[in-house]
Design an enzyme around this catalytic site. Structure first.
Site, PDB file in Angstrom:
ATOM      1  CG  ASP A 192      -2.044   0.947   1.143  1.00  0.00           C
ATOM      2  OD1 ASP A 192      -2.332   1.419   0.032  1.00  0.00           O
ATOM      3  OD2 ASP A 192      -2.639   1.250   2.181  1.00  0.00           O
TER       4      ASP A 192
ATOM      5  CG  ASN B 108      -7.651  -2.826  -5.346  1.00  0.00           C
ATOM      6  OD1 ASN B 108      -6.681  -3.564  -5.203  1.00  0.00           O
ATOM      7  ND2 ASN B 108      -7.928  -1.853  -4.469  1.00  0.00           N
TER       8      ASN B 108
HETATM    9  C1  FPP Z   1      -1.910  -0.188  -3.557  1.00  0.00           C
HETATM   10  O1  FPP Z   1      -1.414   1.145  -3.530  1.00  0.00           O
HETATM   11  C2  FPP Z   1      -1.188  -1.030  -4.547  1.00  0.00           C
HETATM   12  C3  FPP Z   1      -1.786  -1.702  -5.594  1.00  0.00           C
HETATM   13  C4  FPP Z   1      -3.231  -1.654  -5.847  1.00  0.00           C
HETATM   14  C5  FPP Z   1      -1.004  -2.542  -6.558  1.00  0.00           C
HETATM   15  C6  FPP Z   1       0.325  -3.057  -6.082  1.00  0.00           C
HETATM   16  C7  FPP Z   1       0.867  -4.066  -7.036  1.00  0.00           C
HETATM   17  C8  FPP Z   1       2.179  -4.253  -7.314  1.00  0.00           C
HETATM   18  C9  FPP Z   1       3.255  -3.416  -6.707  1.00  0.00           C
HETATM   19  C10 FPP Z   1       2.624  -5.318  -8.272  1.00  0.00           C
HETATM   20  C11 FPP Z   1       1.876  -6.604  -8.194  1.00  0.00           C
HETATM   21  C12 FPP Z   1       2.139  -7.505  -9.338  1.00  0.00           C
HETATM   22  C13 FPP Z   1       2.494  -8.824  -9.279  1.00  0.00           C
HETATM   23  C14 FPP Z   1       2.430  -9.647 -10.513  1.00  0.00           C
HETATM   24  C15 FPP Z   1       2.917  -9.478  -8.045  1.00  0.00           C
HETATM   25  P1  FPP Z   1      -2.492   2.308  -3.551  1.00  0.00           P
HETATM   26  O2  FPP Z   1      -2.810   2.640  -4.960  1.00  0.00           O
HETATM   27  O3  FPP Z   1      -3.672   1.891  -2.715  1.00  0.00           O
HETATM   28  O4  FPP Z   1      -1.755   3.494  -2.855  1.00  0.00           O
HETATM   29  P2  FPP Z   1      -2.475   4.681  -2.044  1.00  0.00           P
HETATM   30  O5  FPP Z   1      -3.074   4.036  -0.817  1.00  0.00           O
HETATM   31  O6  FPP Z   1      -1.337   5.597  -1.731  1.00  0.00           O
HETATM   32  O7  FPP Z   1      -3.497   5.293  -2.960  1.00  0.00           O
END
Ligand code: FPP
Length: 222
Positions: free
Chosen positions: A2, A50
């Site tokens: 996150d 999501n």
């Molecule tokens: C949440 O941050 C993160 C995600 C929704 C995606 C994370 C995925 C990866 C780093 C790669 C995964 C891929 C594989 C194949 C393992 P956020 O967008 O919620 O951040 P925020 O809370 O600051 O808005």
């Protein structure tokens, strides 16, 4: 994993650039886990909630996941990592991505150095619902639906309950991750935003874990 969006916004970048920066964080963490001899590592890559994100971001995340799989699975295979996925394979997940997931599982299925599970279109409540549905579909009588029966119908019944769960980005929530499995897990929260997370942060969390006193509902020394 996150904090990608906030990491990007703080730099005046698009949220998707935060996700892109999360790739290095992820594979450095995988290396750190391998260094420590951790046998099971599970990451939350995309939740059943999501889908509520803007279409552009969802589309980006689908392509991003596919690119990571295609780009990294050989390296994971060479490192002895068994890749697995946990989550619903519903109509919203692009067929191509499912195909790449299946190919990654097939390629790495004999590996045992570490099992790396990617929770994708995953929800902890959905997993429990799916387990109960499977039991009902098998005709299990109500008095036979117990904790062992539910456990046997989770997405990966052989996966041990996690010892440690780490949440990044200064949020103090579980957000529907492995609800059944983390009943007795130790929780470590860190302010580090996911793109800044590195193996040293994993080591810090493991050190914190080692200082915890795990009693599993019992009393010390019994
Ligand atoms: C949440 O941050 C993160 C995600 C929704 C995606 C994370 C995925 C990866 C780093 C790669 C995964 C891929 C594989 C194949 C393992 P956020 O967008 O919620 O951040 P925020 O809370 O600051 O808005």
């Amino acid at each position: 994993m996150d904090g990608n969006g906030r990491w990007a916004q703080r730099r005046g970048l698009k949220r998707t650039e935060g996700h892109a920066a999360g790739e290095e964080a992820l594979f450095d963490t995988v290396e750190g886990a391998l260094e420590l001899g951790i046998k099971w590592l599970t990451v939350y890559a995309f939740s059943t909630e999501n889908w509520k994100r803007p279409n552009d971001e969802v589309r980006y995340l689908m392509g991003f996941n596919e690119r990571i799989l295609v780009g990294r699975r050989d390296e994971m295979n060479e490192r002895g990592v068994r890749m697995r996925f946990a989550g619903r394979r519903d109509w919203r997940v692009p067929k191509r991505l499912l195909r790449h997931q299946d190919q990654s599982v097939e390629l790495t299925k004999a590996n045992r150095t570490m099992t790396f599970t990617i929770a994708f279109n995953y929800g902890g409540r959905a997993e429990i619902v799916d387990a109960v549905r499977a039991l009902v579909a098998e005709g299990t009588p109500p008095d036979k639906i117990d904790e062992r029966a539910i456990r046997r119908h989770l997405y990966h019944p052989d996966m041990p309950d996690p010892d440690l769960m780490i949440r990044t980005s200064g949020e103090y929530r579980i957000s529907n991750f492995l609800l059944w499995e983390i009943a007795y897990s130790e929780l470590v929260f860190t302010d580090v935003l996911w793109p800044d997370f590195r193996r040293e942060n994993l080591f810090d969390a493991v050190r914190e874990y080692q200082e915890r006193d795990r009693r599993f509902g019992g009393v010390e020394g019994s």
